[in-house]
Design a protein around this motif. Structure first.
Motif, PDB file in Angstrom:
ATOM      1  N   TYR A   1      10.747   5.246  14.855  1.00 44.43           N
ATOM      2  CA  TYR A   1      10.106   5.370  13.560  1.00 44.43           C
ATOM      3  C   TYR A   1       8.623   5.019  13.658  1.00 44.43           C
ATOM      4  CZ  TYR A   1      14.443   5.742  10.830  1.00 44.43           C
ATOM      5  OH  TYR A   1      15.617   6.156  10.270  1.00 44.43           O
ATOM      6  N   THR A   2       7.816   5.704  12.852  1.00 41.33           N
ATOM      7  CA  THR A   2       6.428   5.299  12.668  1.00 41.33           C
ATOM      8  C   THR A   2       6.403   4.069  11.760  1.00 41.33           C
ATOM      9  OG1 THR A   2       6.148   6.640  10.669  1.00 41.33           O
ATOM     10  CG2 THR A   2       5.717   7.722  12.801  1.00 41.33           C
ATOM     11  N   THR A   3       5.253   3.438  11.690  1.00 42.22           N
ATOM     12  CA  THR A   3       5.105   2.293  10.787  1.00 42.22           C
ATOM     13  C   THR A   3       5.338   2.736   9.344  1.00 42.22           C
ATOM     14  OG1 THR A   3       3.514   1.288  12.293  1.00 42.22           O
ATOM     15  CG2 THR A   3       3.532   0.470  10.023  1.00 42.22           C
ATOM     16  N   GLY A   4       4.836   3.921   9.000  1.00 43.01           N
ATOM     17  CA  GLY A   4       5.040   4.441   7.656  1.00 43.01           C
ATOM     18  C   GLY A   4       6.510   4.664   7.345  1.00 43.01           C
ATOM     19  N   LYS A   5       7.258   5.181   8.308  1.00 44.00           N
ATOM     20  CA  LYS A   5       8.685   5.422   8.109  1.00 44.00           C
ATOM     21  C   LYS A   5       9.432   4.106   7.948  1.00 44.00           C
ATOM     22  CE  LYS A   5      12.490   7.971   8.180  1.00 44.00           C
ATOM     23  NZ  LYS A   5      12.837   8.914   7.092  1.00 44.00           N
ATOM     24  N   ILE A   6       9.092   3.119   8.755  1.00 40.18           N
ATOM     25  CA  ILE A   6       9.728   1.805   8.639  1.00 40.18           C
ATOM     26  C   ILE A   6       9.485   1.223   7.247  1.00 40.18           C
ATOM     27  CG2 ILE A   6       9.695  -0.573   9.486  1.00 40.18           C
ATOM     28  CD1 ILE A   6       8.928   0.627  12.251  1.00 40.18           C
ATOM     29  N   ALA A   7       8.243   1.356   6.781  1.00 36.71           N
ATOM     30  CA  ALA A   7       7.900   0.829   5.462  1.00 36.71           C
ATOM     31  C   ALA A   7       8.656   1.563   4.363  1.00 36.71           C
ATOM     32  CB  ALA A   7       6.393   0.925   5.241  1.00 36.71           C
ATOM     33  N   ALA A   8       8.675   2.880   4.444  1.00 37.57           N
ATOM     34  CA  ALA A   8       9.359   3.675   3.416  1.00 37.57           C
ATOM     35  C   ALA A   8      10.848   3.375   3.398  1.00 37.57           C
ATOM     36  CB  ALA A   8       9.108   5.161   3.654  1.00 37.57           C
TER      37      ALA A   8
ATOM     38  N   ASP B   1       0.829  -1.209   0.000  1.00 37.69           N
ATOM     39  CA  ASP B   1       0.000   0.000   0.000  1.00 37.69           C
ATOM     40  C   ASP B   1       0.861   1.256   0.000  1.00 37.69           C
ATOM     41  OD1 ASP B   1      -2.565   1.481   0.343  1.00 37.69           O
ATOM     42  OD2 ASP B   1      -1.672   1.982   2.291  1.00 37.69           O
ATOM     43  N   VAL B   2       1.967   1.237   0.747  1.00 37.50           N
ATOM     44  CA  VAL B   2       2.878   2.393   0.772  1.00 37.50           C
ATOM     45  C   VAL B   2       3.437   2.648  -0.622  1.00 37.50           C
ATOM     46  CG1 VAL B   2       5.151   3.169   1.582  1.00 37.50           C
ATOM     47  CG2 VAL B   2       3.482   2.259   3.215  1.00 37.50           C
ATOM     48  N   LEU B   3       3.837   1.612  -1.308  1.00 33.56           N
ATOM     49  CA  LEU B   3       4.321   1.781  -2.688  1.00 33.56           C
ATOM     50  C   LEU B   3       3.235   2.352  -3.583  1.00 33.56           C
ATOM     51  CD1 LEU B   3       6.502  -1.291  -3.758  1.00 33.56           C
ATOM     52  CD2 LEU B   3       7.181   1.095  -3.522  1.00 33.56           C
ATOM     53  N   ASP B   4       2.008   1.869  -3.435  1.00 35.02           N
ATOM     54  CA  ASP B   4       0.898   2.366  -4.248  1.00 35.02           C
ATOM     55  C   ASP B   4       0.640   3.845  -3.976  1.00 35.02           C
ATOM     56  OD1 ASP B   4       0.521  -0.093  -5.433  1.00 35.02           O
ATOM     57  OD2 ASP B   4      -1.071  -0.723  -4.048  1.00 35.02           O
ATOM     58  N   GLN B   5       0.727   4.243  -2.707  1.00 35.64           N
ATOM     59  CA  GLN B   5       0.504   5.649  -2.372  1.00 35.64           C
ATOM     60  C   GLN B   5       1.548   6.554  -3.049  1.00 35.64           C
ATOM     61  OE1 GLN B   5      -0.493   6.848   1.726  1.00 35.64           O
ATOM     62  NE2 GLN B   5      -0.565   4.668   2.249  1.00 35.64           N
TER      63      GLN B   5
ATOM     64  N   ARG C   1      13.594  18.525   2.067  1.00 35.36           N
ATOM     65  CA  ARG C   1      13.208  19.881   2.471  1.00 35.36           C
ATOM     66  C   ARG C   1      13.307  19.932   3.982  1.00 35.36           C
ATOM     67  NH1 ARG C   1       7.685  19.340  -1.095  1.00 35.36           N
ATOM     68  NH2 ARG C   1       8.753  18.705  -3.028  1.00 35.36           N
ATOM     69  N   ASN C   2      14.106  20.882   4.460  1.00 35.73           N
ATOM     70  CA  ASN C   2      14.414  20.920   5.889  1.00 35.73           C
ATOM     71  C   ASN C   2      14.920  19.568   6.371  1.00 35.73           C
ATOM     72  OD1 ASN C   2      13.608  23.650   6.159  1.00 35.73           O
ATOM     73  ND2 ASN C   2      11.469  23.004   6.330  1.00 35.73           N
ATOM     74  N   PHE C   3      15.669  18.931   5.526  1.00 34.04           N
ATOM     75  CA  PHE C   3      16.326  17.651   5.741  1.00 34.04           C
ATOM     76  C   PHE C   3      15.370  16.452   5.748  1.00 34.04           C
ATOM     77  CE2 PHE C   3      19.244  14.568   7.798  1.00 34.04           C
ATOM     78  CZ  PHE C   3      20.300  14.721   6.910  1.00 34.04           C
ATOM     79  N   ALA C   4      14.061  16.675   5.643  1.00 37.76           N
ATOM     80  CA  ALA C   4      13.114  15.559   5.594  1.00 37.76           C
ATOM     81  C   ALA C   4      13.220  14.859   4.242  1.00 37.76           C
ATOM     82  CB  ALA C   4      11.697  16.052   5.814  1.00 37.76           C
ATOM     83  N   ARG C   5      13.222  13.535   4.272  1.00 40.11           N
ATOM     84  CA  ARG C   5      13.284  12.760   3.049  1.00 40.11           C
ATOM     85  C   ARG C   5      11.928  12.725   2.359  1.00 40.11           C
ATOM     86  NH1 ARG C   5      16.789   7.297   4.632  1.00 40.11           N
ATOM     87  NH2 ARG C   5      18.787   8.032   3.806  1.00 40.11           N
ATOM     88  N   TYR C   6      11.932  12.983   1.066  1.00 40.14           N
ATOM     89  CA  TYR C   6      10.749  12.833   0.227  1.00 40.14           C
ATOM     90  C   TYR C   6      10.985  11.623  -0.688  1.00 40.14           C
ATOM     91  CZ  TYR C   6       8.587  17.220   1.659  1.00 40.14           C
ATOM     92  OH  TYR C   6       7.968  18.199   2.393  1.00 40.14           O
ATOM     93  N   TYR C   7      10.169  10.610  -0.496  1.00 37.54           N
ATOM     94  CA  TYR C   7      10.342   9.352  -1.225  1.00 37.54           C
ATOM     95  C   TYR C   7       9.596   9.408  -2.558  1.00 37.54           C
ATOM     96  CZ  TYR C   7      11.694   7.730   3.443  1.00 37.54           C
ATOM     97  OH  TYR C   7      12.285   7.590   4.667  1.00 37.54           O
TER      98      TYR C   7
ATOM     99  N   SER D   1       5.621  10.932   7.013  1.00 39.28           N
ATOM    100  CA  SER D   1       4.494  11.432   7.803  1.00 39.28           C
ATOM    101  C   SER D   1       3.269  11.719   6.944  1.00 39.28           C
ATOM    102  CB  SER D   1       4.902  12.698   8.558  1.00 39.28           C
ATOM    103  OG  SER D   1       5.255  13.729   7.658  1.00 39.28           O
ATOM    104  N   GLU D   2       3.451  11.868   5.635  1.00 40.44           N
ATOM    105  CA  GLU D   2       2.327  12.143   4.735  1.00 40.44           C
ATOM    106  C   GLU D   2       1.628  10.869   4.254  1.00 40.44           C
ATOM    107  OE1 GLU D   2       3.869  16.341   2.712  1.00 40.44           O
ATOM    108  OE2 GLU D   2       4.446  14.412   1.820  1.00 40.44           O
TER     109      GLU D   2
END
Length: 398
Positions: free
Chosen positions: A156-163, A127-131, A178-184, A141-142
C-alpha cells in the motif's frame, strides 16, 4: 430436549436457509429481487479475482439466475441500501446493519503502518480526510502526497494506508467502484442519515444481533460457524448464542455425528429434500467456511490460487456444484471473453455420485452461466473424472 436431526436434515436446512433449495424465479430479475437475496444472506463477500466474474456477483446468479449485474452496483452506490464493510472479510451488508459494525469501528487501534504515519507524518491522516471532504470521491492514488507502494503489488501507498484506516474506523466509506478501484467518500455522504444516526448498540448487543442473523442465514451450525460469519471470536459467539437461547430466540439441536452443540432458528422451514442446482463461487456464503462444509457435506475444499500449478489437485479457481442435497462436484472455470467461451479446465465428481446425472445437470448450469456472462458456448478441457461424462452430455445436445 434438543431437537434431534440427521446429517441429511442438516444438509437440507443449510441449503434451504441460503436460498438455494428451489428453482430460480421464472421472471425477469428486478432490483427488489437482488435486495431480498442480499438480506437473506445478510453478507455478500467481495473479492477481486475475475477469472469468470467478480465473486460478489456470482451468489446472486446462483440464487436468482440470469440478472443484470448493474442491479447490484445500483443497489450499493446509487440507492445506497447496501454498504461495504469488514465482516469476516470485505463484504456488502444491508445498510440498516451499519449500526452493528460501529462498535467494531470505534474499537480500532492504530497499529503498524498507521502508527508510523502518525509519528512520521503528523497531520497527514487529517489531511486525507480534508481532501476527501473538499474534493469528493477519490481513489487512494488521487490523494495528494499519496507516496509510492511500499512493497510488491499488494503493498500500500501511504495514501492507501490512510484511506483504509479511515474506512476501518468509519470516517470514510466506499462511495463507488470503477474497475474495482475503491472511491472513498465521507461516510455521511454514503450512508443515509436515518441509518448513520440510528442508535449505536454496545459491542455485546451488536454481537448478539450478528449471531441471530448468522443463525438465520446459516440455518444450522455451531458457535465457530456463526462467529466466523461476522468475525466474532468464538468465546464471544458462544456467550451471545447462550443468551439468545436463554431468551428463546434460537433453539439448540443435536446433529448426527456432531460433537459440538448446534443451534438453529426457532422455526425450521423444512427438512424435505431440496431441488438445488447451482455453481458456487469459492466465496459463496454456503461454502466460504471450509470447516463447516466439511462437517456438513463431507466436502473437503480449499482454494488453490496460491498453490503452484503443478501441485494443484483440482484447479486454480474451483466452483463447488450443489445438486439436490449435496455438494456433488467441483469445476475449475475460466471465461475467455476474447473467444466467447466458458472454459471448463477441470471437472471432478465426488465419490459414489452418478457421473451421467451430475454431468447432465452441471452442463445445463454451465450453459446458463455462459449465457449470463455473454459467452457463446462451453468448452471442455481434459482434466478430471467428470470430463468424459460431460463430453457425452455435450454431444447429446450438439
Amino acid at each position: 430436549m434438543p431437537l434431534s436431526l440427521s446429517k441429511q436434515d442438516a444438509k437440507r436446512i443449510a441449503i434451504r436457509a441460503q436460498g438455494l433449495a428451489g428453482a430460480r424465479p421464472d421472471k425477469p430479475i428486478v432490483i427488489d429481487d437482488v435486495q431480498r437475496s442480499i438480506r437473506a444472506m445478510n453478507l455478500l463477500q467481495i473479492d477481486s479475482v475475475n477469472v469468470c466474474v467478480r465473486s460478489h456477483y456470482m451468489p446472486l446468479f446462483s440464487r436468482l439466475g440470469s440478472y443484470d449485474q448493474n442491479l447490484l452496483d445500483e443497489l450499493v452506490y446509487t440507492k445506497k441500501s447496501v454498504f461495504e464493510t469488514w465482516a469476516h472479510a470485505a463484504c456488502f451488508a444491508p445498510v440498516e446493519d451499519h449500526r452493528l459494525f460501529r462498535p467494531r469501528m470505534a474499537a480500532q487501534q492504530p497499529r503498524h503502518h498507521v502508527a508510523e504515519i502518525m509519528t512520521e507524518r503528523p497531520g497527514y491522516l487529517e489531511d486525507v480526510l480534508d481532501q476527501v471532504r473538499e474534493r469528493g470521491l477519490l481513489t487512494a492514488s488521487e490523494l495528494d502526497d499519496a507516496g509510492k507502494r511500499s512493497g510488491p503489488w499488494w503493498g500500500y501507498t501511504t495514501g492507501k494506508i490512510a484511506a483504509e484506516w479511515h474506512f476501518a474506523v468509519g470516517a470514510l466509506s466506499i462511495g463507488d467502484r470503477r474497475n474495482f478501484a475503491r472511491y472513498y467518500d465521507l461516510t455521511e455522504r454514503v450512508v443515509p442519515a436515518e441509518h448513520l444516526n440510528s442508535d449505536t448498540p454496545s459491542t455485546e448487543e451488536a454481537h448478539r444481533e450478528m449471531m441471530l442473523k448468522a443463525v438465520t442465514a446459516h440455518g444450522i451450525g455451531i458457535a465457530e460457524d456463526f462467529g466466523n460469519y461476522y468475525h466474532v471470536k468464538t468465546g464471544d459467539a458462544k456467550k451471545r448464542l447462550a443468551e439468545l437461547f436463554e431468551f428463546a430466540a434460537i433453539q439448540q439441536v443435536e446433529v448426527e455425528g456432531w460433537a459440538d452443540t448446534a443451534f438453529a432458528p426457532l422455526t425450521i422451514e423444512s427438512t424435505e429434500a431440496t431441488n438445488a442446482r447451482a455453481l458456487l463461487t469459492p466465496f459463496d456464503p454456503l461454502v466460504w467456511n471450509r470447516d463447516r462444509i466439511d462437517r456438513i457435506f463431507d466436502f473437503f475444499y480449499r482454494i488453490e490460487i496460491y498453490v503452484p500449478e503443478k501441485k494443484r489437485q483440482y484447479g486454480y479457481y474451483v466452483y463447488p456444484f450443489v445438486l439436490g442435497d449435496d455438494l456433488v462436484a467441483r469445476v475449475d472455470l475460466k471465461a475467455d471473453r476474447h473467444k466467447g467461451v466458458l472454459k471448463v479446465q477441470s471437472a471432478f465428481v465426488e465419490v459414489e455420485e452418478d457421473h451421467d446425472y451430475v454431468a447432465a445437470n452441471l452442463l445445463n448450469e454451465l450453459r446458463l452461466m455462459a449465457d449470463w456472462l455473454g459467452l457463446d458456448r462451453v468448452v471442455l478441457g481434459r482434466k478430471g473424472n467428470l470430463i468424459s461424462a460431460l463430453r457425452s452430455a455435450l454431444k447429446k445436445i450438439a
